[in-house]
Design a protein around this motif. Structure first.
Motif, PDB file in Angstrom:
ATOM      1  N   ASN A  80       1.023   5.320   4.451  1.00  0.00           N
ATOM      2  CA  ASN A  80       1.219   4.392   5.574  1.00  0.00           C
ATOM      3  C   ASN A  80       2.170   3.248   5.211  1.00  0.00           C
ATOM      4  O   ASN A  80       2.219   2.234   5.898  1.00  0.00           O
ATOM      5  CB  ASN A  80      -0.124   3.845   6.054  1.00  0.00           C
ATOM      6  CG  ASN A  80      -0.811   2.972   5.017  1.00  0.00           C
ATOM      7  OD1 ASN A  80      -0.333   2.793   3.905  1.00  0.00           O
ATOM      8  ND2 ASN A  80      -1.955   2.434   5.371  1.00  0.00           N
ATOM      9  N   GLU A  81       2.902   3.423   4.132  1.00  0.00           N
ATOM     10  CA  GLU A  81       3.898   2.454   3.667  1.00  0.00           C
ATOM     11  C   GLU A  81       3.296   1.161   3.119  1.00  0.00           C
ATOM     12  O   GLU A  81       3.988   0.164   2.998  1.00  0.00           O
ATOM     13  CB  GLU A  81       4.940   2.137   4.757  1.00  0.00           C
ATOM     14  CG  GLU A  81       5.731   3.337   5.196  1.00  0.00           C
ATOM     15  CD  GLU A  81       6.493   4.022   4.062  1.00  0.00           C
ATOM     16  OE1 GLU A  81       7.111   3.327   3.238  1.00  0.00           O
ATOM     17  OE2 GLU A  81       6.453   5.252   4.005  1.00  0.00           O
ATOM     18  N   HIS A  82       2.030   1.175   2.771  1.00  0.00           N
ATOM     19  CA  HIS A  82       1.402   0.043   2.112  1.00  0.00           C
ATOM     20  C   HIS A  82       1.271   0.364   0.621  1.00  0.00           C
ATOM     21  O   HIS A  82       1.445   1.511   0.206  1.00  0.00           O
ATOM     22  CB  HIS A  82       0.007  -0.225   2.693  1.00  0.00           C
ATOM     23  CG  HIS A  82       0.033  -0.880   4.030  1.00  0.00           C
ATOM     24  ND1 HIS A  82       0.477  -0.243   5.166  1.00  0.00           N
ATOM     25  CD2 HIS A  82      -0.326  -2.125   4.413  1.00  0.00           C
ATOM     26  CE1 HIS A  82       0.382  -1.056   6.200  1.00  0.00           C
ATOM     27  NE2 HIS A  82      -0.099  -2.219   5.769  1.00  0.00           N
ATOM     28  N   TYR A  83       0.955  -0.652  -0.148  1.00  0.00           N
ATOM     29  CA  TYR A  83       0.710  -0.478  -1.572  1.00  0.00           C
ATOM     30  C   TYR A  83      -0.711  -0.907  -1.883  1.00  0.00           C
ATOM     31  O   TYR A  83      -1.214  -1.869  -1.304  1.00  0.00           O
ATOM     32  CB  TYR A  83       1.668  -1.354  -2.401  1.00  0.00           C
ATOM     33  CG  TYR A  83       3.111  -0.977  -2.247  1.00  0.00           C
ATOM     34  CD1 TYR A  83       3.694  -0.030  -3.067  1.00  0.00           C
ATOM     35  CD2 TYR A  83       3.900  -1.582  -1.271  1.00  0.00           C
ATOM     36  CE1 TYR A  83       5.029   0.325  -2.922  1.00  0.00           C
ATOM     37  CE2 TYR A  83       5.231  -1.246  -1.120  1.00  0.00           C
ATOM     38  CZ  TYR A  83       5.788  -0.289  -1.951  1.00  0.00           C
ATOM     39  OH  TYR A  83       7.101   0.054  -1.797  1.00  0.00           O
ATOM     40  N   VAL A  84      -1.340  -0.212  -2.817  1.00  0.00           N
ATOM     41  CA  VAL A  84      -2.630  -0.644  -3.353  1.00  0.00           C
ATOM     42  C   VAL A  84      -2.395  -0.949  -4.826  1.00  0.00           C
ATOM     43  O   VAL A  84      -1.975  -0.090  -5.598  1.00  0.00           O
ATOM     44  CB  VAL A  84      -3.727   0.426  -3.188  1.00  0.00           C
ATOM     45  CG1 VAL A  84      -5.014  -0.038  -3.866  1.00  0.00           C
ATOM     46  CG2 VAL A  84      -3.972   0.717  -1.719  1.00  0.00           C
ATOM     47  N   ILE A  85      -2.650  -2.187  -5.181  1.00  0.00           N
ATOM     48  CA  ILE A  85      -2.434  -2.665  -6.539  1.00  0.00           C
ATOM     49  C   ILE A  85      -3.798  -2.876  -7.184  1.00  0.00           C
ATOM     50  O   ILE A  85      -4.696  -3.443  -6.566  1.00  0.00           O
ATOM     51  CB  ILE A  85      -1.662  -3.993  -6.518  1.00  0.00           C
ATOM     52  CG1 ILE A  85      -0.300  -3.775  -5.866  1.00  0.00           C
ATOM     53  CG2 ILE A  85      -1.530  -4.586  -7.911  1.00  0.00           C
ATOM     54  CD1 ILE A  85       0.405  -5.031  -5.464  1.00  0.00           C
ATOM     55  N   THR A  86      -3.930  -2.444  -8.422  1.00  0.00           N
ATOM     56  CA  THR A  86      -5.146  -2.688  -9.196  1.00  0.00           C
ATOM     57  C   THR A  86      -4.755  -3.483 -10.434  1.00  0.00           C
ATOM     58  O   THR A  86      -3.810  -3.120 -11.138  1.00  0.00           O
ATOM     59  CB  THR A  86      -5.815  -1.368  -9.620  1.00  0.00           C
ATOM     60  OG1 THR A  86      -6.029  -0.565  -8.460  1.00  0.00           O
ATOM     61  CG2 THR A  86      -7.148  -1.627 -10.307  1.00  0.00           C
ATOM     62  N   THR A  87      -5.473  -4.585 -10.682  1.00  0.00           N
ATOM     63  CA  THR A  87      -5.177  -5.426 -11.845  1.00  0.00           C
ATOM     64  C   THR A  87      -6.101  -5.071 -13.008  1.00  0.00           C
ATOM     65  O   THR A  87      -7.028  -4.274 -12.862  1.00  0.00           O
ATOM     66  CB  THR A  87      -5.343  -6.922 -11.506  1.00  0.00           C
ATOM     67  OG1 THR A  87      -6.733  -7.209 -11.363  1.00  0.00           O
ATOM     68  CG2 THR A  87      -4.570  -7.308 -10.257  1.00  0.00           C
ATOM     69  N   LYS A  92      -8.394  -5.384  -6.421  1.00  0.00           N
ATOM     70  CA  LYS A  92      -7.593  -4.469  -5.611  1.00  0.00           C
ATOM     71  C   LYS A  92      -6.919  -5.274  -4.506  1.00  0.00           C
ATOM     72  O   LYS A  92      -7.564  -6.075  -3.834  1.00  0.00           O
ATOM     73  CB  LYS A  92      -8.452  -3.360  -5.024  1.00  0.00           C
ATOM     74  CG  LYS A  92      -8.955  -2.386  -6.082  1.00  0.00           C
ATOM     75  CD  LYS A  92      -9.320  -1.069  -5.455  1.00  0.00           C
ATOM     76  CE  LYS A  92      -9.775  -0.084  -6.495  1.00  0.00           C
ATOM     77  NZ  LYS A  92      -8.682   0.485  -7.235  1.00  0.00           N
ATOM     78  N   ILE A  93      -5.634  -5.022  -4.336  1.00  0.00           N
ATOM     79  CA  ILE A  93      -4.840  -5.750  -3.352  1.00  0.00           C
ATOM     80  C   ILE A  93      -4.095  -4.735  -2.501  1.00  0.00           C
ATOM     81  O   ILE A  93      -3.397  -3.874  -3.035  1.00  0.00           O
ATOM     82  CB  ILE A  93      -3.838  -6.693  -4.042  1.00  0.00           C
ATOM     83  CG1 ILE A  93      -4.593  -7.668  -4.955  1.00  0.00           C
ATOM     84  CG2 ILE A  93      -2.995  -7.435  -3.017  1.00  0.00           C
ATOM     85  CD1 ILE A  93      -3.801  -8.149  -6.126  1.00  0.00           C
ATOM     86  N   LEU A  94      -4.273  -4.833  -1.190  1.00  0.00           N
ATOM     87  CA  LEU A  94      -3.544  -3.996  -0.239  1.00  0.00           C
ATOM     88  C   LEU A  94      -2.448  -4.862   0.358  1.00  0.00           C
ATOM     89  O   LEU A  94      -2.722  -5.933   0.908  1.00  0.00           O
ATOM     90  CB  LEU A  94      -4.477  -3.492   0.865  1.00  0.00           C
ATOM     91  CG  LEU A  94      -3.824  -2.686   1.988  1.00  0.00           C
ATOM     92  CD1 LEU A  94      -3.355  -1.335   1.457  1.00  0.00           C
ATOM     93  CD2 LEU A  94      -4.797  -2.489   3.130  1.00  0.00           C
ATOM     94  N   CYS A  95      -1.192  -4.426   0.225  1.00  0.00           N
ATOM     95  CA  CYS A  95      -0.087  -5.233   0.733  1.00  0.00           C
ATOM     96  C   CYS A  95       0.971  -4.358   1.384  1.00  0.00           C
ATOM     97  O   CYS A  95       1.059  -3.168   1.121  1.00  0.00           O
ATOM     98  CB  CYS A  95       0.522  -6.080  -0.376  1.00  0.00           C
ATOM     99  SG  CYS A  95       1.254  -5.140  -1.706  1.00  0.00           S
ATOM    100  N   LYS A  96       1.762  -5.003   2.236  1.00  0.00           N
ATOM    101  CA  LYS A  96       2.852  -4.318   2.916  1.00  0.00           C
ATOM    102  C   LYS A  96       4.123  -4.326   2.069  1.00  0.00           C
ATOM    103  O   LYS A  96       4.929  -3.410   2.147  1.00  0.00           O
ATOM    104  CB  LYS A  96       3.137  -4.991   4.258  1.00  0.00           C
ATOM    105  CG  LYS A  96       1.966  -4.940   5.210  1.00  0.00           C
ATOM    106  CD  LYS A  96       2.259  -5.753   6.457  1.00  0.00           C
ATOM    107  CE  LYS A  96       1.035  -5.831   7.349  1.00  0.00           C
ATOM    108  NZ  LYS A  96       1.255  -6.708   8.496  1.00  0.00           N
ATOM    109  N   SER A  97       4.311  -5.383   1.281  1.00  0.00           N
ATOM    110  CA  SER A  97       5.522  -5.532   0.474  1.00  0.00           C
ATOM    111  C   SER A  97       5.182  -6.116  -0.880  1.00  0.00           C
ATOM    112  O   SER A  97       4.196  -6.839  -1.025  1.00  0.00           O
ATOM    113  CB  SER A  97       6.520  -6.458   1.168  1.00  0.00           C
ATOM    114  OG  SER A  97       6.902  -5.939   2.409  1.00  0.00           O
TER     115      SER A  97
END
Length: 110
Positions: A80-87, A92-97
Protein backbone atom coordinates in the motif's frame (compact mmCIF):
# COMPACT_ATOMS: atom_id res chain seq x y z
CA UNK A 1 1.56 -0.66 19.72
CA UNK A 2 2.39 0.98 16.41
CA UNK A 3 3.20 4.64 15.87
CA UNK A 4 1.47 6.02 12.77
CA UNK A 5 2.89 9.10 11.07
CA UNK A 6 3.14 10.82 7.71
CA UNK A 7 6.92 11.22 7.71
CA UNK A 8 9.56 9.27 9.61
CA UNK A 9 12.84 11.14 9.87
CA UNK A 10 16.02 9.25 10.71
CA UNK A 11 18.37 11.57 12.55
CA UNK A 12 18.02 14.12 15.30
CA UNK A 13 20.30 16.97 14.32
CA UNK A 14 19.49 20.36 12.83
CA UNK A 15 18.70 18.94 9.38
CA UNK A 16 16.13 16.57 10.87
CA UNK A 17 14.58 19.30 13.00
CA UNK A 18 14.35 21.68 10.06
CA UNK A 19 12.64 18.89 8.07
CA UNK A 20 10.01 18.68 10.82
CA UNK A 21 9.49 22.44 10.55
CA UNK A 22 9.04 22.29 6.77
CA UNK A 23 6.77 19.21 6.85
CA UNK A 24 4.69 20.76 9.63
CA UNK A 25 3.84 23.67 7.36
CA UNK A 26 2.14 21.12 5.09
CA UNK A 27 0.23 19.58 8.04
CA UNK A 28 2.39 16.47 8.00
CA UNK A 29 2.86 14.63 11.28
CA UNK A 30 6.51 13.62 11.90
CA UNK A 31 8.31 11.04 13.98
CA UNK A 32 12.09 11.21 14.51
CA UNK A 33 14.38 8.27 15.20
CA UNK A 34 17.75 9.25 16.62
CA UNK A 35 20.53 7.10 17.96
CA UNK A 36 21.63 10.01 20.15
CA UNK A 37 19.45 12.90 21.33
CA UNK A 38 22.10 15.48 20.44
CA UNK A 39 23.96 14.40 17.32
CA UNK A 40 26.71 16.70 16.08
CA UNK A 41 25.65 16.93 12.44
CA UNK A 42 26.01 20.66 11.85
CA UNK A 43 28.92 22.47 10.25
CA UNK A 44 31.69 23.51 12.67
CA UNK A 45 31.01 27.21 11.98
CA UNK A 46 27.43 26.90 13.28
CA UNK A 47 26.90 26.74 17.00
CA UNK A 48 25.13 23.40 17.11
CA UNK A 49 23.56 23.73 20.54
CA UNK A 50 22.02 27.11 19.82
CA UNK A 51 20.68 26.05 16.45
CA UNK A 52 19.15 22.89 17.92
CA UNK A 53 17.47 24.87 20.70
CA UNK A 54 16.00 27.37 18.22
CA UNK A 55 14.70 24.61 15.96
CA UNK A 56 13.25 22.63 18.88
CA UNK A 57 11.32 25.74 19.91
CA UNK A 58 10.06 26.31 16.34
CA UNK A 59 8.78 22.75 15.88
CA UNK A 60 6.81 22.49 19.13
CA UNK A 61 3.70 23.75 17.34
CA UNK A 62 3.83 20.70 15.03
CA UNK A 63 4.09 18.19 17.91
CA UNK A 64 6.52 15.67 16.44
CA UNK A 65 7.13 12.42 18.30
CA UNK A 66 10.58 11.04 19.05
CA UNK A 67 12.35 7.70 19.49
CA UNK A 68 15.74 8.51 21.00
CA UNK A 69 18.54 6.06 21.65
CA UNK A 70 17.06 3.87 18.93
CA UNK A 71 18.13 2.83 15.48
CA UNK A 72 16.46 1.03 12.63
CA UNK A 73 16.76 -2.72 12.51
CA UNK A 74 14.31 -3.37 9.67
CA UNK A 75 12.25 -1.55 7.07
CA UNK A 76 9.48 -3.25 5.12
CA UNK A 77 7.92 -1.53 2.11
CA UNK A 78 4.26 -2.53 2.08
CA UNK A 79 2.15 -2.97 -1.06
CA UNK A 80 0.00 0.00 0.00
CA UNK A 81 3.07 2.23 -0.42
CA UNK A 82 3.63 2.60 3.32
CA UNK A 83 6.68 1.55 5.30
CA UNK A 84 6.83 -0.40 8.55
CA UNK A 85 9.98 0.36 10.50
CA UNK A 86 11.18 -1.70 13.45
CA UNK A 87 13.82 -0.28 15.81
CA UNK A 88 16.28 -2.00 18.10
CA UNK A 89 13.79 -1.49 20.96
CA UNK A 90 11.05 -3.16 18.89
CA UNK A 91 9.23 0.14 18.33
CA UNK A 92 7.09 -0.19 15.20
CA UNK A 93 6.40 2.84 13.05
CA UNK A 94 4.00 2.96 10.10
CA UNK A 95 4.76 5.87 7.79
CA UNK A 96 3.99 7.14 4.32
CA UNK A 97 7.46 8.59 3.67
CA UNK A 98 11.01 8.25 4.98
CA UNK A 99 13.77 10.85 5.20
CA UNK A 100 17.34 9.97 6.15
CA UNK A 101 19.27 12.98 7.49
CA UNK A 102 22.24 11.04 8.78
CA UNK A 103 24.71 8.60 7.29
CA UNK A 104 22.44 5.56 7.60
CA UNK A 105 22.46 2.93 4.93
CA UNK A 106 18.89 1.67 4.90
CA UNK A 107 17.95 -1.93 4.25
CA UNK A 108 14.45 -2.01 2.78
CA UNK A 109 12.53 -5.22 2.11
CA UNK A 110 9.80 -5.28 -0.52
Amino acid sequence: MMIETDLCIVGSGPVALFAVYEAGQFDMQCHLIGEYPDQKESAPSVQHGQLTMILMEKITAYRPSFSYEEWIENIVHMKNEHYVITTNKKTKILCKSLLFTNKSEPFIQD
